[in-house]
Enzyme design. Structure first.
Site, PDB file in Angstrom:
ATOM      1  N   GLY A  53       0.585  -1.349   0.082  1.00  0.00           N
ATOM      2  CA  GLY A  53      -0.198   0.428   0.356  1.00  0.00           C
ATOM      3  C   GLY A  53       0.915   1.046   0.013  1.00  0.00           C
ATOM      4  O   GLY A  53       2.297   1.277   0.660  1.00  0.00           O
TER       5      GLY A  53
ATOM      6  N   ASN B  76       6.377  -4.602   5.614  1.00  0.00           N
ATOM      7  CA  ASN B  76       6.419  -6.051   6.141  1.00  0.00           C
ATOM      8  C   ASN B  76       6.712  -7.285   5.646  1.00  0.00           C
ATOM      9  O   ASN B  76       7.881  -7.641   5.699  1.00  0.00           O
ATOM     10  CB  ASN B  76       5.121  -6.506   7.240  1.00  0.00           C
TER      11      ASN B  76
ATOM     12  N   ASP C 185       0.901   1.910   8.573  1.00  0.00           N
ATOM     13  CA  ASP C 185       0.456   1.160   9.891  1.00  0.00           C
ATOM     14  C   ASP C 185       2.066   1.231  10.832  1.00  0.00           C
ATOM     15  O   ASP C 185       1.576   1.048  12.263  1.00  0.00           O
ATOM     16  CB  ASP C 185       0.608  -0.323   9.388  1.00  0.00           C
TER      17      ASP C 185
ATOM     18  N   MET D 243      -6.981   3.740   9.187  1.00  0.00           N
ATOM     19  CA  MET D 243      -6.163   2.409   9.283  1.00  0.00           C
ATOM     20  C   MET D 243      -5.788   2.317  10.272  1.00  0.00           C
ATOM     21  O   MET D 243      -5.235   2.612  11.351  1.00  0.00           O
ATOM     22  CB  MET D 243      -5.555   2.950   7.874  1.00  0.00           C
ATOM     23  N   GLY D 244      -5.638   0.919   9.814  1.00  0.00           N
ATOM     24  CA  GLY D 244      -4.281  -0.162  11.381  1.00  0.00           C
ATOM     25  C   GLY D 244      -5.003  -1.360  11.464  1.00  0.00           C
ATOM     26  O   GLY D 244      -6.610  -1.739  12.086  1.00  0.00           O
TER      27      GLY D 244
ATOM     28  N   GLU E 248      -9.408   0.511  12.362  1.00  0.00           N
ATOM     29  CA  GLU E 248     -10.356  -0.531  11.388  1.00  0.00           C
ATOM     30  C   GLU E 248     -10.308  -1.866  12.079  1.00  0.00           C
ATOM     31  O   GLU E 248     -10.693  -2.677  11.746  1.00  0.00           O
ATOM     32  CB  GLU E 248      -9.787  -0.225  10.119  1.00  0.00           C
TER      33      GLU E 248
ATOM     34  N   ARG F 297      -3.833   8.139   3.264  1.00  0.00           N
ATOM     35  CA  ARG F 297      -2.653   7.050   3.371  1.00  0.00           C
ATOM     36  C   ARG F 297      -1.754   8.720   2.211  1.00  0.00           C
ATOM     37  O   ARG F 297      -0.450   7.835   1.489  1.00  0.00           O
ATOM     38  CB  ARG F 297      -2.231   6.069   3.084  1.00  0.00           C
TER      39      ARG F 297
END
Lengths: 400, 400
Positions: free
Chosen positions: A11, A109, A139, A183-184, A235, A290
């Site tokens: 993302g 990640n 994130d 987000m998260g 979220e 974002r």
């Protein structure tokens, strides 16, 4: 001399292109690679030999690139399989064909895991290719690095939206709940960052199982005290059985990640159904958070750019592979960081959560440590180059 | 000498406080009123004698006030009944008690109607009180004035979000529809303003009855051409029978207005159900769009401030009542406006829509005239005073 390759994955963020600009600029200051290739649409496009020559980017384009949100090279959700060498060999064949010795991979990640896998495999098979990671993710969930480029700008936007919508929902005397969804998925850093606005009454994080009864009691208490309640919810907020508040809407994005959305509406509905407030509004920040390049954090964009430079500069050392660059906060009253690098496997595949000792009970927010952590990150705004009333941007390379 | 009263009403905007700052500043430059009272929470609070002395506001506070979103005096949804004198008499009694000769009312359609009703009634009953309107509304739907303060900043934010989310949704090669929902119940100005980003494929306005079949055919055509489709939809989009796309969610706000939300999701669902795209994302700008003070339009904040000053300055003429101030665009290549004033009933109670001749068929956007109309309005950004990483703001007067 050989060439290098830069690609982006996962993302996008507001400053992921600043890291790209850093790699390109560093090679102009110290041209250790003949050509800086941009790989279009991540691994997926590289395997199709979709490369774009970035070597001689103008300084003006470099500056505009730093304020261009999203991944200017395009991105992909294609994941290299760790137990299947086919794609690895294909990738090396493309690198060979274009005399590419090293690949800089800007991502989260999964991308850092890819850097680890590729470099391990290359070493094991005596393949002289190197793989280096430059972190990004709103994130903020990578290990080792103090924080991830992209997070601070998103956190700044979250704080600006909280502060301004808090003023908006307070104009009327009526009873009202305002719910902001951020987000998260697994880590609540973005939602958590909102506490430094000092406007948030209740904070719902994915770090803790959601207890509807306790939560609604807190909303009720808040409404009884001041007739208003400002709630921030991540979220990824979930019940004790692991099901998301936004459940029913979860689908799969191909990575085994649930695509979430709707935690805010779930909270709204439970408050209205319990009759605790007659009115509740939801603001879901969605994609805007974002890519809000109109409110980049100067700390963030500077660090993202410098991490790109740092990765390039460190790569003069031929042993530099399988590593990811990052920042570690110096002690001291004034915010400053040391630029570091470490093994990719230490950055990836572990989710860094908000420390549990920072989380106050009963959704009351976060402790003093969190304020000290977040506050310096959202300071400063770069001078933006505007065009037609909005921030100028570089036309995506993968769309040319 | 006597005193004056300023109040705000209706939904807040990013620059409604700039008009307030203009009235206060004008009285400091030319103190024709001993005291400038702020009426808290509009008519509702004034009837309860909730007044706040703004006369000696510092210049610093005045500057911060101009960048403070939402209504710093608070707002109300209380509507004075035109056929019931009780509230009129109560209001005049409060004005008498505080020696208030004139009231400046900053608001939208309903507030300008109130200015008209009060001034007509006062004249008819030989009551020496004056009522002057200063327009604001993100909906941009007032007559006479070329545009309404508050609209241009919201339009700038819409354009910035369109431009940045357009870049975001383009990072992946996958088929995808992006849907942005803006405010705009009866008039589609905010949604329409998005065309100048040159990113919008399809535009759905409340000015036209929605034809699902034609619309879906256009989405399909767009997806077949480029695998992507960026759609902007106004919350007030409706079918030929008048029912909203967001129907089912409409409730009443006490003014006979439907409270909308969900047009974006309605469009998403019809696209997915028709199998035209496998994936559609909705960004509902919601409250954030009317209070995005981190991206004010300089044209907007300047005009809003100067309209406040203009109203005050014109009020030196004792015959100035029942009037609303506004701007009319000068001809010429360079954008500039004349500041004007006219009877309140000419501004209010008629919804100004996007001219039908500007609207292209088949949801294809707007004509060249629209680009010329919108473009100058979103230019420039004021230098913001920041605090803790976000724009500094004046603590709402009604919350002190």
């Amino acid at each position: 001399m050989a060439n290098c390759l830069v690609a982006q994955s996962g993302g996008p963020t507001t400053v992921i292109n600043a890291s790209l600009a850093g790699v390109v600029k560093a090679n102009q200051l110290n041209p250790i690679y003949d050509t800086v290739y941009g790989g279009l649409n991540g691994i997926e496009g590289i395997l199709e030999e979709r490369l774009y020559d970035l070597t001689n980017m103008s300084d003006f384009e470099n500056r505009v690139l730093r304020q261009t949100p999203s991944s200017c090279l395009g991105s992909c959700r294609y994941k290299l399989k760790r137990d299947d060498e086919t794609d690895y060999r294909k990738l090396v064949a493309v690198m060979d064909k274009y005399d590419i010795e090293i690949m800089f991979y800007i991502g989260g990640n999964d991308s850092m895991d890819t850097v680890d896998a590729l470099s391990q495999w290359a070493k094991k098979n005596n393949i002289a290719k190197r793989f280096v990671g430059i972190p990004k993710t709103v994130d903020n969930d990578l290990m080792v690095t103090d924080h991830c480029p992209g997070f601070a700008s998103a956190a700044k936007f979250v704080n600006a939206v909280v502060t301004s919508t808090w003023q908006d929902y307070n104009v009327y005397t009526r009873s009202e709940v305002f719910i902001l969804e951020t987000m998260g998925r697994d880590a609540g850093w973005l939602a958590g960052s909102s506490v430094i606005s000092n406007k948030v009454d209740l904070l719902v994080l994915p770090e803790e199982d959601f207890d509807q009864e306790v939560f609604l009691a807190e909303v009720k208490k808040c409404m009884e005290t001041k007739n208003k309640c400002y709630i921030v919810v991540s979220e990824g907020a979930h019940f004790a059985d692991g099901s998301y508040l936004a459940a029913g809407k979860a689908v799969n994005d191909g990575f085994g990640h649930a695509v979430l959305g709707g935690a805010g509406n779930a909270v709204k509905n439970m408050i209205l159904e319990a009759g605790i407030a007659p009115r509740a509004k939801v603001q879901d920040l969605s994609t805007a958070q974002r890519c809000a390049n109109y409110l980049q954090s100067e700390v963030d964009v500077t660090e993202a750019f410098q991490l790109g430079m740092s990765a390039h500069m460190r790569s003069m050392n031929p042993a530099f592979t399988g590593q990811v660059v990052g920042v570690v906060r110096k002690g001291g009253a004034e915010y400053d960081v040391n630029y570091i690098a470490g093994p990719a496997d230490e950055f990836a595949n572990h989710v860094k959560n908000i420390p549990s000792e920072w989380i106050l009970p009963n959704y009351a927010g976060l402790s003093k440590e969190a304020y000290e952590y977040f506050t310096p990150l959202i300071q400063g705004e770069p001078a933006l180059i505007m065009e037609n009333g909005v921030p100028a941007y570089v036309k995506p390379y993968h769309m040319r």
